[in-house]
Write a protein that holds these residues in place. Sequence first.
Motif, PDB file in Angstrom:
ATOM      1  N   PHE A 395       0.938  -1.173   0.143  1.00  0.00           N
ATOM      2  CA  PHE A 395       0.004   0.325  -0.002  1.00  0.00           C
ATOM      3  C   PHE A 395       1.294   1.326   0.035  1.00  0.00           C
ATOM      4  O   PHE A 395       0.065   2.451   0.137  1.00  0.00           O
ATOM      5  CB  PHE A 395      -0.934  -0.239   1.210  1.00  0.00           C
ATOM      6  N   GLU A 396       2.238   1.285   0.720  1.00  0.00           N
ATOM      7  CA  GLU A 396       3.066   1.926   0.524  1.00  0.00           C
ATOM      8  C   GLU A 396       3.460   2.563  -1.013  1.00  0.00           C
ATOM      9  O   GLU A 396       4.593   2.879  -1.201  1.00  0.00           O
ATOM     10  CB  GLU A 396       3.791   2.860   1.346  1.00  0.00           C
ATOM     11  N   GLY A 397       3.524   1.622  -1.513  1.00  0.00           N
ATOM     12  CA  GLY A 397       4.121   1.441  -3.548  1.00  0.00           C
ATOM     13  C   GLY A 397       5.225   0.905  -2.807  1.00  0.00           C
ATOM     14  O   GLY A 397       6.340   0.189  -4.088  1.00  0.00           O
ATOM     15  N   ALA A 398       5.490   0.156  -2.124  1.00  0.00           N
ATOM     16  CA  ALA A 398       7.395  -0.701  -1.692  1.00  0.00           C
ATOM     17  C   ALA A 398       6.431  -1.988  -2.850  1.00  0.00           C
ATOM     18  O   ALA A 398       6.070  -2.615  -2.541  1.00  0.00           O
ATOM     19  CB  ALA A 398       7.542  -0.721  -0.763  1.00  0.00           C
ATOM     20  N   ALA A 399       7.339  -2.877  -3.327  1.00  0.00           N
ATOM     21  CA  ALA A 399       7.640  -4.267  -3.633  1.00  0.00           C
ATOM     22  C   ALA A 399       6.626  -4.662  -4.604  1.00  0.00           C
ATOM     23  O   ALA A 399       6.292  -5.167  -5.040  1.00  0.00           O
ATOM     24  CB  ALA A 399       6.821  -5.327  -2.661  1.00  0.00           C
ATOM     25  N   ILE A 400       5.943  -2.893  -5.662  1.00  0.00           N
ATOM     26  CA  ILE A 400       4.990  -2.892  -6.323  1.00  0.00           C
ATOM     27  C   ILE A 400       6.572  -2.269  -8.202  1.00  0.00           C
ATOM     28  O   ILE A 400       7.038  -1.738  -7.359  1.00  0.00           O
ATOM     29  CB  ILE A 400       3.824  -2.299  -6.151  1.00  0.00           C
ATOM     30  N   ARG A 401       6.350  -3.605  -8.773  1.00  0.00           N
ATOM     31  CA  ARG A 401       7.583  -3.297  -9.249  1.00  0.00           C
ATOM     32  C   ARG A 401       7.778  -1.995 -10.379  1.00  0.00           C
ATOM     33  O   ARG A 401       7.918  -1.165 -10.022  1.00  0.00           O
ATOM     34  CB  ARG A 401       7.538  -4.155 -11.065  1.00  0.00           C
ATOM     35  N   CYS A 402       6.499  -1.311 -10.280  1.00  0.00           N
ATOM     36  CA  CYS A 402       6.250   0.349 -10.888  1.00  0.00           C
ATOM     37  C   CYS A 402       5.670   1.660  -9.491  1.00  0.00           C
ATOM     38  O   CYS A 402       5.075   2.137  -9.891  1.00  0.00           O
ATOM     39  CB  CYS A 402       5.303   0.806 -11.996  1.00  0.00           C
ATOM     40  N   GLY A 403       5.884   1.202  -8.734  1.00  0.00           N
ATOM     41  CA  GLY A 403       5.217   1.591  -7.710  1.00  0.00           C
ATOM     42  C   GLY A 403       5.900   3.086  -6.952  1.00  0.00           C
ATOM     43  O   GLY A 403       7.079   2.583  -6.984  1.00  0.00           O
ATOM     44  N   MET A 404       4.989   3.306  -6.066  1.00  0.00           N
ATOM     45  CA  MET A 404       5.688   4.703  -6.294  1.00  0.00           C
ATOM     46  C   MET A 404       4.776   5.132  -4.520  1.00  0.00           C
ATOM     47  O   MET A 404       3.675   4.867  -4.597  1.00  0.00           O
ATOM     48  CB  MET A 404       5.892   6.087  -6.746  1.00  0.00           C
ATOM     49  N   ARG A 405       5.534   6.182  -3.815  1.00  0.00           N
ATOM     50  CA  ARG A 405       4.420   6.937  -2.910  1.00  0.00           C
ATOM     51  C   ARG A 405       3.504   8.279  -3.276  1.00  0.00           C
ATOM     52  O   ARG A 405       3.283   8.201  -4.245  1.00  0.00           O
ATOM     53  CB  ARG A 405       4.984   7.541  -2.005  1.00  0.00           C
ATOM     54  N   ALA A 406       2.232   7.793  -2.445  1.00  0.00           N
ATOM     55  CA  ALA A 406       1.774   9.288  -2.958  1.00  0.00           C
ATOM     56  C   ALA A 406       2.432  10.481  -2.975  1.00  0.00           C
ATOM     57  O   ALA A 406       1.359  11.875  -2.229  1.00  0.00           O
ATOM     58  CB  ALA A 406      -0.017   9.259  -2.478  1.00  0.00           C
ATOM     59  N   ALA A 407       2.826  10.653  -4.250  1.00  0.00           N
ATOM     60  CA  ALA A 407       3.531  11.845  -4.731  1.00  0.00           C
ATOM     61  C   ALA A 407       3.259  12.851  -6.282  1.00  0.00           C
ATOM     62  O   ALA A 407       2.544  12.023  -6.900  1.00  0.00           O
ATOM     63  CB  ALA A 407       4.499  11.586  -4.548  1.00  0.00           C
ATOM     64  N   GLU A 408       3.182  13.380  -6.461  1.00  0.00           N
ATOM     65  CA  GLU A 408       3.066  13.812  -7.349  1.00  0.00           C
ATOM     66  C   GLU A 408       4.534  13.104  -8.763  1.00  0.00           C
ATOM     67  O   GLU A 408       5.115  12.753  -8.678  1.00  0.00           O
ATOM     68  CB  GLU A 408       4.476  15.076  -8.259  1.00  0.00           C
ATOM     69  N   GLY A 409       3.361  13.090 -10.075  1.00  0.00           N
ATOM     70  CA  GLY A 409       3.136  11.718 -10.422  1.00  0.00           C
ATOM     71  C   GLY A 409       2.774  10.379 -10.755  1.00  0.00           C
ATOM     72  O   GLY A 409       3.021   9.357 -11.600  1.00  0.00           O
ATOM     73  N   ALA A 429       0.526  14.943 -13.461  1.00  0.00           N
ATOM     74  CA  ALA A 429       1.686  15.593 -14.056  1.00  0.00           C
ATOM     75  C   ALA A 429       2.208  14.326 -14.844  1.00  0.00           C
ATOM     76  O   ALA A 429       0.628  13.144 -14.720  1.00  0.00           O
ATOM     77  CB  ALA A 429       2.583  15.290 -13.338  1.00  0.00           C
ATOM     78  N   GLU A 430       2.975  14.301 -15.844  1.00  0.00           N
ATOM     79  CA  GLU A 430       2.806  13.077 -16.375  1.00  0.00           C
ATOM     80  C   GLU A 430       3.200  11.938 -15.301  1.00  0.00           C
ATOM     81  O   GLU A 430       3.626  11.873 -14.448  1.00  0.00           O
ATOM     82  CB  GLU A 430       4.125  12.899 -17.599  1.00  0.00           C
ATOM     83  N   PRO A 431       2.623  10.826 -15.687  1.00  0.00           N
ATOM     84  CA  PRO A 431       2.520   9.306 -14.741  1.00  0.00           C
ATOM     85  C   PRO A 431       4.001   9.000 -14.416  1.00  0.00           C
ATOM     86  O   PRO A 431       4.602   8.150 -15.672  1.00  0.00           O
ATOM     87  CB  PRO A 431       1.768   8.226 -14.708  1.00  0.00           C
ATOM     88  N   GLN A 432       4.800   8.799 -13.249  1.00  0.00           N
ATOM     89  CA  GLN A 432       6.360   8.047 -12.734  1.00  0.00           C
ATOM     90  C   GLN A 432       5.876   6.829 -12.253  1.00  0.00           C
ATOM     91  O   GLN A 432       6.557   5.906 -12.471  1.00  0.00           O
ATOM     92  CB  GLN A 432       6.306   9.391 -11.855  1.00  0.00           C
ATOM     93  N   GLY A 433       4.224   6.798 -11.038  1.00  0.00           N
ATOM     94  CA  GLY A 433       4.702   5.114 -11.356  1.00  0.00           C
ATOM     95  C   GLY A 433       3.040   5.130 -11.026  1.00  0.00           C
ATOM     96  O   GLY A 433       1.975   5.778 -11.054  1.00  0.00           O
ATOM     97  N   LEU A 434       2.915   4.264  -9.761  1.00  0.00           N
ATOM     98  CA  LEU A 434       1.637   4.087  -8.753  1.00  0.00           C
ATOM     99  C   LEU A 434       1.379   3.557  -8.058  1.00  0.00           C
ATOM    100  O   LEU A 434       2.360   3.187  -7.206  1.00  0.00           O
ATOM    101  CB  LEU A 434       1.065   2.108  -9.949  1.00  0.00           C
ATOM    102  N   CYS A 435       0.595   4.538  -6.708  1.00  0.00           N
ATOM    103  CA  CYS A 435       1.091   4.766  -5.553  1.00  0.00           C
ATOM    104  C   CYS A 435      -0.294   3.809  -5.319  1.00  0.00           C
ATOM    105  O   CYS A 435      -1.159   2.953  -5.830  1.00  0.00           O
ATOM    106  CB  CYS A 435       0.624   5.816  -5.073  1.00  0.00           C
ATOM    107  N   GLY A 436      -0.715   3.637  -4.187  1.00  0.00           N
ATOM    108  CA  GLY A 436      -1.299   2.535  -3.243  1.00  0.00           C
ATOM    109  C   GLY A 436      -2.528   2.340  -3.489  1.00  0.00           C
ATOM    110  O   GLY A 436      -3.472   1.625  -4.219  1.00  0.00           O
ATOM    111  N   SER A 437      -3.438   3.563  -3.258  1.00  0.00           N
ATOM    112  CA  SER A 437      -4.897   3.621  -3.849  1.00  0.00           C
ATOM    113  C   SER A 437      -4.906   3.741  -5.148  1.00  0.00           C
ATOM    114  O   SER A 437      -6.270   2.911  -5.683  1.00  0.00           O
ATOM    115  CB  SER A 437      -5.187   5.078  -3.611  1.00  0.00           C
TER     116      SER A 437
END
Length: 618
Positions: A395-409, A429-437
């Motif tokens: 849910f924090e974006g960790a362990a997800i291949r394209c995961g990231m924190r809930a930040a810009e992008g 912004a331009e998508p940079q990754g996928l956050c938990g939600s």
Amino acid sequence: MTVAEDVAPGPVRINLIFNERAVRVPYGVTLFDAASWNGIAIDSTCGGHGTCKKCRIRIADDPPAPSSLDIRAYTADELRQGWRLACRTTATRDTKVEVPPLTTRPKAATVGVGRQVILRPAVQKRYLELAEPDLADQASDLERVLAQLDDLEPRAELSVLKTLGQTLRAADYKVTAVVVDDVLIAVEPGDTTGRRFGIAFDLGTTTVVATLLDLSTGTPVAVESTLNKQQPFGADVITRISATMIDPGALDKLQQLAQETLAELARAVCEAGGVQPHEVYEVALAGNATMTHLVLGIDPEPLGMAPFILSTRLFPEILTGDLGLAGATHPRARAVVFPAFGAYVGGDITAGLLASGMDRDARVRLFVDIGTNCEIVLGNREWLLATAAPAGPAFEGAAIRCGMRAAEGAIEVVTMTAGEIGLRVIGDAEPQGLCGSGLVDAVTGLVRTGLLDSSGRFIAEEEARARAPGLAGRLTRVGAERVFVLHWRGAAEDSIYLSQRDVRELQFAKAAIATGWSILLEEAGLTQDDVKQVLLAGSFGSYLSPAAAIRIGLVPRVPVPRVVPAGNVAGEGAKMALLSLRERAGGLALLEEVRYVELSDRADFNDRFVERLPFPGG
């Protein structure tokens, strides 16, 4: 200057330049450790153990040969550009290292569900006009002050006495007494009764939130949030506890980083609110047990292994200086630290229950704080049961291949029909990754459209074309693994996608949480139908779609309106403790009202966990 696999001829120190900052480190250390030792933040959720693949760095000038992990983490083009993982790159020659900026202000809930309180703070001020002493009236300076504080009956500390006489005489005996609980902490010249403030902290593992409160009116003055500076030591409490067990100096470093985070936020809210640090007389801190131990410098090792023992549930009198806030608050300001129920149901949950009024409501309600460790409380005003479930870092974006924190992008919302897909990105912004939600939304959409079966497997390509012709082309492979592309950026491996392994990570997380609340329901002799409200606490819960949470089985199958994003209830509880002594006492009383249910020693936990892995049908 290059990095090469040379053999060091005896003790050698290497010169590195991180983003123009020069440091010297021992030969052979990883660049991740080299940065951490010198206070240079490199993103990581695993603490440098090589599992999250988030610690991106770039060595443009003659980069070293990529490791096997580098090859899995980067595209061929990125490898040619010199991108490497800091935890797998060692310092063997002088070199320049480019470190991407770390997002220090992730999207976070700064307010939450709370209750109205009767304003009665512990911080009291009294304006005094004292009679000057003479030969006929030789009462001491302190006796003169205390005589006019007979309704408070405080005790004075030596630190106040050191300057009391000078203050009284310089102010012509017209002063303001500052009392916190039963302690006279200051005597100020003139009438300062209109200026008394407190700061409520939610000390999260990932994000820390500070709210400056006017204690005279009970209103918030300023609020700020930032990333916990401990982040390079790992995304979850277990990796940070492990760090203290591996490195004897890690506890001091983790304490320093947590205290620096609090101090920076305290200064930020004071500046934003036009308040001087010496006008802040009390703070309240709500954090999980590990964060509380670390910020106070208490060894957290017993929290990390069975039988998971706290150093204490209730803390003795603490000054803000004990939290590293001496220069950011009044030098004798007090700190209220919320008590914990157990090693994994900490003071943040105590504060959250206080704010949500779980112990005051006749309805059966379920409180779920979703994070790396998920805390769950079930009950009403007659009884309360609590437990903790190991949800993992998905849910924090960790362990997800394209995961990231809930930040810009970060992709935070995914909508999906059989014909199309829609994305909402933080900051537009331009998508940079996928956050938990966004992860939960994406998996929910794939389950609903039938591209994921109940077991969590992607269906065959031919069947996908029949079920969702507009989406089937997004089902492809990256290497040997099947993936679903959310946002194309050229080739699939360069795009933002959801992998089969990512789906499994979410399944494990939701199964752990669902096992937790289902066991609590069984302990109470209830079913899902008896739950009248589900409170989704914390930042992640604030942005999670209630319908999606129900659809994948993360929460009980109740009508969608019954699932309420509760926001930062830990922070709300901390505010209440500053504003009302009665509510503060209520928080302490919760320790006697909640019964903790341990999951780790239940023989049936694994079987129940496996039962909850599939996605619900219908």
